[in-house]
Design a protein around this motif. Structure first.
Motif, PDB file in Angstrom:
ATOM      1  N   ALA A   1       0.823  -1.204   0.000  1.00 30.85           N
ATOM      2  CA  ALA A   1       0.000   0.000   0.000  1.00 30.85           C
ATOM      3  C   ALA A   1       0.861   1.260   0.000  1.00 30.85           C
ATOM      4  O   ALA A   1       0.559   2.242  -0.687  1.00 30.85           O
ATOM      5  N   ALA A   2       1.946   1.238   0.762  1.00 29.32           N
ATOM      6  CA  ALA A   2       2.799   2.423   0.874  1.00 29.32           C
ATOM      7  C   ALA A   2       3.568   2.696  -0.411  1.00 29.32           C
ATOM      8  O   ALA A   2       3.769   3.855  -0.790  1.00 29.32           O
ATOM      9  N   THR A   3       4.021   1.638  -1.080  1.00 31.13           N
ATOM     10  CA  THR A   3       4.858   1.802  -2.269  1.00 31.13           C
ATOM     11  C   THR A   3       4.074   1.753  -3.575  1.00 31.13           C
ATOM     12  O   THR A   3       4.604   2.136  -4.622  1.00 31.13           O
ATOM     13  N   GLY A   4       2.823   1.262  -3.523  1.00 37.07           N
ATOM     14  CA  GLY A   4       2.051   1.101  -4.742  1.00 37.07           C
ATOM     15  C   GLY A   4       2.495  -0.084  -5.578  1.00 37.07           C
ATOM     16  O   GLY A   4       2.179  -0.174  -6.764  1.00 37.07           O
ATOM     17  N   MET A   5       3.236  -1.007  -4.954  1.00 34.38           N
ATOM     18  CA  MET A   5       3.745  -2.182  -5.657  1.00 34.38           C
ATOM     19  C   MET A   5       3.098  -3.435  -5.082  1.00 34.38           C
ATOM     20  O   MET A   5       2.949  -3.553  -3.871  1.00 34.38           O
ATOM     21  N   ASN A   6       2.741  -4.380  -5.956  1.00 35.92           N
ATOM     22  CA  ASN A   6       2.209  -5.630  -5.448  1.00 35.92           C
ATOM     23  C   ASN A   6       3.348  -6.507  -4.926  1.00 35.92           C
ATOM     24  O   ASN A   6       4.525  -6.184  -5.103  1.00 35.92           O
ATOM     25  N   ARG A   7       2.999  -7.612  -4.311  1.00 35.83           N
ATOM     26  CA  ARG A   7       4.031  -8.454  -3.692  1.00 35.83           C
ATOM     27  C   ARG A   7       5.069  -8.973  -4.677  1.00 35.83           C
ATOM     28  O   ARG A   7       6.272  -8.902  -4.398  1.00 35.83           O
ATOM     29  N   PRO A   8       4.653  -9.500  -5.836  1.00 33.88           N
ATOM     30  CA  PRO A   8       5.671  -9.965  -6.790  1.00 33.88           C
ATOM     31  C   PRO A   8       6.639  -8.856  -7.200  1.00 33.88           C
ATOM     32  O   PRO A   8       7.841  -9.105  -7.358  1.00 33.88           O
ATOM     33  N   SER A   9       6.127  -7.642  -7.362  1.00 32.13           N
ATOM     34  CA  SER A   9       6.993  -6.518  -7.731  1.00 32.13           C
ATOM     35  C   SER A   9       7.958  -6.174  -6.601  1.00 32.13           C
ATOM     36  O   SER A   9       9.134  -5.870  -6.835  1.00 32.13           O
ATOM     37  N   LEU A  10       7.462  -6.221  -5.375  1.00 30.30           N
ATOM     38  CA  LEU A  10       8.336  -5.969  -4.227  1.00 30.30           C
ATOM     39  C   LEU A  10       9.446  -6.999  -4.154  1.00 30.30           C
ATOM     40  O   LEU A  10      10.626  -6.660  -3.966  1.00 30.30           O
ATOM     41  N   TYR A  11       9.088  -8.270  -4.313  1.00 26.99           N
ATOM     42  CA  TYR A  11      10.097  -9.329  -4.267  1.00 26.99           C
ATOM     43  C   TYR A  11      11.109  -9.151  -5.398  1.00 26.99           C
ATOM     44  O   TYR A  11      12.314  -9.325  -5.202  1.00 26.99           O
ATOM     45  N   GLY A  12      10.603  -8.818  -6.591  1.00 31.00           N
ATOM     46  CA  GLY A  12      11.498  -8.681  -7.734  1.00 31.00           C
ATOM     47  C   GLY A  12      12.463  -7.520  -7.584  1.00 31.00           C
ATOM     48  O   GLY A  12      13.612  -7.595  -8.027  1.00 31.00           O
ATOM     49  N   ALA A  13      12.010  -6.447  -6.969  1.00 29.63           N
ATOM     50  CA  ALA A  13      12.846  -5.250  -6.845  1.00 29.63           C
ATOM     51  C   ALA A  13      13.766  -5.282  -5.635  1.00 29.63           C
ATOM     52  O   ALA A  13      14.913  -4.830  -5.698  1.00 29.63           O
ATOM     53  N   PHE A  14      13.268  -5.819  -4.527  1.00 26.29           N
ATOM     54  CA  PHE A  14      14.011  -5.678  -3.271  1.00 26.29           C
ATOM     55  C   PHE A  14      14.271  -6.987  -2.531  1.00 26.29           C
ATOM     56  O   PHE A  14      14.963  -6.987  -1.516  1.00 26.29           O
ATOM     57  N   GLY A  15      13.717  -8.095  -2.990  1.00 24.29           N
ATOM     58  CA  GLY A  15      13.843  -9.337  -2.241  1.00 24.29           C
ATOM     59  C   GLY A  15      12.718  -9.452  -1.226  1.00 24.29           C
ATOM     60  O   GLY A  15      11.691  -8.778  -1.331  1.00 24.29           O
ATOM     61  N   ASP A  16      12.911 -10.300  -0.238  1.00 25.42           N
ATOM     62  CA  ASP A  16      11.848 -10.505   0.745  1.00 25.42           C
ATOM     63  C   ASP A  16      11.797  -9.336   1.736  1.00 25.42           C
ATOM     64  O   ASP A  16      12.567  -8.372   1.636  1.00 25.42           O
ATOM     65  N   LYS A  17      10.905  -9.442   2.695  1.00 23.18           N
ATOM     66  CA  LYS A  17      10.683  -8.350   3.641  1.00 23.18           C
ATOM     67  C   LYS A  17      11.962  -8.021   4.415  1.00 23.18           C
ATOM     68  O   LYS A  17      12.286  -6.843   4.623  1.00 23.18           O
ATOM     69  N   ARG A  18      12.690  -9.032   4.835  1.00 21.73           N
ATOM     70  CA  ARG A  18      13.924  -8.797   5.592  1.00 21.73           C
ATOM     71  C   ARG A  18      14.959  -8.052   4.742  1.00 21.73           C
ATOM     72  O   ARG A  18      15.610  -7.122   5.214  1.00 21.73           O
ATOM     73  N   GLU A  19      15.113  -8.466   3.486  1.00 23.49           N
ATOM     74  CA  GLU A  19      16.068  -7.797   2.604  1.00 23.49           C
ATOM     75  C   GLU A  19      15.675  -6.344   2.378  1.00 23.49           C
ATOM     76  O   GLU A  19      16.533  -5.451   2.358  1.00 23.49           O
TER      77      GLU A  19
ATOM     78  N   VAL B   1      21.716  -7.744  11.010  1.00 26.50           N
ATOM     79  CA  VAL B   1      21.204  -6.473  11.529  1.00 26.50           C
ATOM     80  C   VAL B   1      22.042  -6.031  12.725  1.00 26.50           C
ATOM     81  O   VAL B   1      22.370  -4.857  12.871  1.00 26.50           O
ATOM     82  N   GLN B   2      22.396  -6.980  13.586  1.00 21.70           N
ATOM     83  CA  GLN B   2      23.236  -6.654  14.743  1.00 21.70           C
ATOM     84  C   GLN B   2      24.570  -6.060  14.303  1.00 21.70           C
ATOM     85  O   GLN B   2      25.042  -5.060  14.870  1.00 21.70           O
ATOM     86  N   ALA B   3      25.167  -6.648  13.275  1.00 20.17           N
ATOM     87  CA  ALA B   3      26.444  -6.146  12.774  1.00 20.17           C
ATOM     88  C   ALA B   3      26.295  -4.725  12.221  1.00 20.17           C
ATOM     89  O   ALA B   3      27.176  -3.873  12.423  1.00 20.17           O
TER      90      ALA B   3
END
Length: 218
Positions: free
Chosen positions: A55-73, A141-143
């Motif tokens: 909702a914030a980026t205007g991108m669906n899940r496949p687009s998010l994964y393709g551009a940035f990887g999973d949520k952690r990435e 993340v700790q590092a």
């Protein structure tokens, strides 16, 4: 003898361009990353869902994964973006040729601008308020958090060493202790800003902290 008319060769059709799969990219990655950063900074990793990010980026899940990887990435990418963007605002002040007291006051003033950003909901510091809580369970993340803390200590240490060279501090000043205290003041301001403490009170803390950090000034 009648010559037969040769049939002209058929025009060669240009090869059709290969069809592109999927919908064309209609978003700007850097803009989307900034939008994800704002959301993570406000709500943290655990409380931010993929639906929220979509909702914030205007991108669906496949687009998010393709551009940035999973949520952690995506989370780690936003943290790196935060460090680059806000670190750039402070680095020029750290490098500026200013008396120690004025340099520290300006560093804290810029930090307050960053921490209080968000209008009715000040964001504080992404490192202190959001990322640090996830460092326990994620070694990467700790590092990154430890690296950020070490870099800030190092930057303050340079300020105090420079002040000592200019006789603004005695040569015997404990540079390591002063730099850690200066960093700790920033972290405290971030927490208080996030908690809604008025800016006037935060500025009073800055004044007293600078007095303490510069009390041995010549």
């Amino acid at each position: 003898m009648v010559q037969k008319t040769k049939t002209p060769p058929a025009a060669v059709k240009p090869a059709a361009e290969p069809k592109r799969r999927g919908r064309p990219r209609t978003y700007a990655p850097e803009v989307a990353l900034g939008q994800a950063l704002a959301l993570f900074r406000k709500d943290g990793f655990a409380a931010t869902s993929l639906d929220d990010l979509s909702a914030a980026t205007g991108m669906n899940r496949p687009s998010l994964y393709g551009a940035f990887g999973d949520k952690r990435e995506l989370y780690i990418k936003t943290y790196r973006r935060y460090r680059d963007d806000y670190g750039a605002q402070l680095v020029e002040i750290f490098k500026a040729d200013l008396p120690l007291r004025k340099r520290l006051a300006r560093i804290y003033d810029v930090a307050l601008e960053i921490y209080l950003f968000g209008g009715e909901a000040p964001r504080g510091c992404f490192t202190v308020m959001t990322v640090a809580s996830d460092a326990i369970a994620d070694p990467e993340v700790q590092a990154l958090v430890q690296e950020s803390i070490a870099e800030l200590d190092k930057a303050f240490a340079w300020c105090f060493r420079d002040a000592a060279k200019k006789d603004e501090l005695p040569k015997s000043a404990d540079i390591a202790a002063l730099s850690q205290m200066a960093s700790a003041t920033l972290y405290s301001l971030a927490i208080r800003a996030r908690a809604g403490i008025p800016r006037q009170q935060l500025e009073a803390i800055v004044k007293h902290a600078v007095d303490i950090l510069c009390r041995d000034a010549a």
